[in-house]
Scaffold this motif. Structure first.
Motif, mmCIF file in Angstrom:
data_model
loop_
_atom_site.group_PDB
_atom_site.id
_atom_site.type_symbol
_atom_site.label_atom_id
_atom_site.label_comp_id
_atom_site.label_asym_id
_atom_site.label_seq_id
_atom_site.Cartn_x
_atom_site.Cartn_y
_atom_site.Cartn_z
ATOM 1 N N ILE A 34 21.257 37.667 17.385
ATOM 2 C CA ILE A 34 21.749 39.043 17.225
ATOM 3 C C ILE A 34 20.843 39.831 16.283
ATOM 4 N N LEU A 35 20.522 39.237 15.157
ATOM 5 C CA LEU A 35 19.704 39.924 14.149
ATOM 6 C C LEU A 35 18.334 40.323 14.699
ATOM 7 N N LEU A 36 17.743 39.439 15.478
ATOM 8 C CA LEU A 36 16.396 39.724 16.005
ATOM 9 C C LEU A 36 16.416 40.795 17.096
ATOM 10 N N VAL A 148 32.527 39.871 5.276
ATOM 11 C CA VAL A 148 32.915 38.787 6.167
ATOM 12 C C VAL A 148 32.646 39.207 7.608
ATOM 13 N N LEU A 149 32.077 38.292 8.363
ATOM 14 C CA LEU A 149 31.822 38.500 9.788
ATOM 15 C C LEU A 149 32.894 37.739 10.560
ATOM 16 N N ALA A 150 33.720 38.464 11.317
ATOM 17 C CA ALA A 150 34.857 37.827 11.972
ATOM 18 C C ALA A 150 35.011 38.346 13.396
ATOM 19 N N GLY A 151 36.000 37.771 14.094
ATOM 20 C CA GLY A 151 36.301 38.226 15.446
ATOM 21 C C GLY A 151 36.126 37.135 16.482
ATOM 22 N N PRO A 152 36.634 37.371 17.699
ATOM 23 C CA PRO A 152 36.551 36.380 18.780
ATOM 24 C C PRO A 152 35.156 36.348 19.377
ATOM 25 N N CYS A 153 34.320 35.489 18.839
ATOM 26 C CA CYS A 153 32.904 35.536 19.202
ATOM 27 C C CYS A 153 32.300 34.133 19.177
ATOM 28 N N HIS A 154 32.337 33.435 20.308
ATOM 29 C CA HIS A 154 31.760 32.095 20.382
ATOM 30 C C HIS A 154 30.238 32.167 20.488
ATOM 31 N N ALA A 155 29.577 31.275 19.783
ATOM 32 C CA ALA A 155 28.110 31.237 19.776
ATOM 33 C C ALA A 155 27.553 31.075 21.182
ATOM 34 N N GLU A 156 28.205 30.252 21.989
ATOM 35 C CA GLU A 156 27.700 29.974 23.330
ATOM 36 C C GLU A 156 27.665 31.243 24.196
ATOM 37 N N GLU A 157 28.645 32.115 24.026
ATOM 38 C CA GLU A 157 28.670 33.343 24.809
ATOM 39 C C GLU A 157 27.694 34.379 24.271
ATOM 40 N N VAL A 158 27.472 34.369 22.951
ATOM 41 C CA VAL A 158 26.434 35.233 22.377
ATOM 42 C C VAL A 158 25.075 34.847 22.952
ATOM 43 N N ALA A 159 24.831 33.551 23.058
ATOM 44 C CA ALA A 159 23.563 33.062 23.612
ATOM 45 C C ALA A 159 23.356 33.566 25.043
ATOM 46 N N LEU A 160 24.458 33.697 25.781
ATOM 47 C CA LEU A 160 24.392 34.164 27.166
ATOM 48 C C LEU A 160 24.486 35.687 27.274
ATOM 49 N N LYS A 162 27.002 37.577 26.654
ATOM 50 C CA LYS A 162 28.301 38.030 27.151
ATOM 51 C C LYS A 162 28.859 39.052 26.158
ATOM 52 N N LEU A 163 29.482 40.101 26.658
ATOM 53 C CA LEU A 163 30.019 41.144 25.789
ATOM 54 C C LEU A 163 30.988 40.536 24.775
ATOM 55 N N PHE A 183 24.356 44.461 13.277
ATOM 56 C CA PHE A 183 24.930 43.524 14.251
ATOM 57 C C PHE A 183 25.249 44.146 15.610
ATOM 58 N N SER A 184 24.999 45.416 15.790
ATOM 59 C CA SER A 184 25.334 46.075 17.058
ATOM 60 C C SER A 184 24.156 46.084 18.019
ATOM 61 N N ASN A 185 24.395 45.668 19.249
ATOM 62 C CA ASN A 185 23.386 45.778 20.310
ATOM 63 C C ASN A 185 24.096 45.939 21.652
ATOM 64 N N HIS A 186 23.415 45.727 22.760
ATOM 65 C CA HIS A 186 24.029 46.017 24.045
ATOM 66 C C HIS A 186 25.124 45.026 24.456
ATOM 67 N N TYR A 187 25.207 43.884 23.772
ATOM 68 C CA TYR A 187 26.282 42.938 24.095
ATOM 69 C C TYR A 187 27.195 42.643 22.908
#
Length: 343
Positions: A34-36, A148-160, A162-163, A183-187
């Motif tokens: 996300i950061l990159l 704090v960084l929180a929310g329904p956000c699985h690493a595996e879906e970030v890798a793909l 997924k919104l 932390f904001s981008n298109h997904y």
């Protein structure tokens, strides 16, 4: 018009420019991705030099999210935590909570002038402190410099890609707003809140309830009961949150209810997987060994149990998980008893 200009200046003053990630697991890897997407470069601490060397060689984390390619020219790797802290103004901690103190043992550089972001959905064992309280009490980081960084956000879906939706909690509203740009981008969509304590405890509790959901699945309870379990779990979470940190909050927002649901239902959930194994008859030790990953809820339930001794909140689901994991109580009998309390 003048007020808008002043607010803009304040926000810019808080915007991070050099960001460091501490941790080498899947969530740290997803955060780096996300950061990159928003930063030219990042700093990244991993404990093991061999993991760094292999990462540089193959351009991906050799142990986690191995399908994710990185431009390693944009990453400054180090296995020396002090070197990273010296270089950055913002530090994201993304390590399992039981290992946080171990990582910080070698730290000699002060943290009080850094912006500290916890991406740890856990609690510090023994101290029974949420992560922001731990940094405030032991490292003199001010409440305004903690997020704090929180929310329904699985690493595996970030890798793909997924919104996904993240919530940034910080007592300083301007810092929270500035961090949304990071932390904001298109997904990834971001929002902010000042309920730091409530969000952190919710992150701990949802892991406990995900273990309960996994146990029920392992015992062959169906979707109908799982829905009732989650409904009761969010009520339990609200009771505890209101007792420990009274504040007007909407418990049905994604950082609370959304994170609970995804952790309780998703195939990517470590805590649900752990609970499922317990429900199928695995011992706690065997399940931990076979998973090869940390289920934060195992540590979290003990901490919450001990904290609740001072608050006496009615928490039957938490009590059942504690009894199963620490008192070796029968999962069959504990869940059967729970079914009589559900509504």
């Amino acid at each position: 018009m003048q007020k808008t200009t002043e607010e803009s200046k304040t926000t810019m003053a808080y915007k991070p420019t050099k960001i460091g990630v501490i941790g080498g697991g899947s969530w740290a890897t997803a955060i780096a991705k996300i950061l990159l997407s928003t930063q030219e470069t990042i700093y990244w601490y991993m404990r093991r030099q061999d993991q760094i060397d292999e990462f540089k060689r193959v351009s991906k984390n050799p142990s986690y999210l191995t399908g994710l390619k990185f431009d390693t020219e944009r990453i400054f790797f180090t296995n020396k935590i002090n070197d990273l802290v010296k270089q950055v103004d913002t530090i994201i901690f993304a390590t399992p909570s039981p290992f946080l103190k171990q990582h910080l043992k070698k730290l000699r550089v002060p943290l009080k002038d850094k912006i500290i972001i916890s991406a740890i959905k856990g609690i510090v064992p023994e101290e029974n402190l949420i992560i922001t309280d731990y940094f405030q009490q032991f490292y003199n980081v001010s409440r305004e410099n903690l997020a704090v960084l929180a929310g329904p956000c699985h690493a595996e879906e970030v890798a793909l890609e997924k919104l996904s939706y993240l919530t940034i909690a910080c007592a300083d509203r301007e810092k929270a707003k500035a961090l949304t740009q990071v932390f904001s981008n298109h997904y990834i969509r971001t929002s902010t809140t000042e309920d730091v304590t409530g969000i952190e405890y919710a992150s701990v509790l949802k892991n406990v309830y995900a273990i309960a959901a996994g146990v029920c699945h392992g015992l062959k309870y169906g979707d109908n009961f799982q829905a009732v379990l989650m409904s009761n779990a969010i009520q339990e979470m609200q009771r505890f949150s209101s007792a420990i940190h009274p504040l007007p909050r909407s418990i049905d927002e994604s950082a609370y209810l959304g994170d609970l649901l995804v952790t309780g239902y998703s195939k990517f959930s470590r805590n649900r997987t752990f609970g499922n194994m317990i429900g199928k008859g695995y011992s706690v030790k065997t399940a931990q060994i076979e998973m090869e990953m940390i289920a934060e809820g195992y540590y979290g339930v003990k901490c919450i149990k001990e904290i609740n001794e001072s608050f006496h909140v009615q928490m039957p689901i938490m009590e059942a998980v504690y009894n199963i994991l620490y008192n070796r109580a029968s999962p069959v009998l504990q869940i059967r008893a729970l079914t009589k309390l559900m509504h």
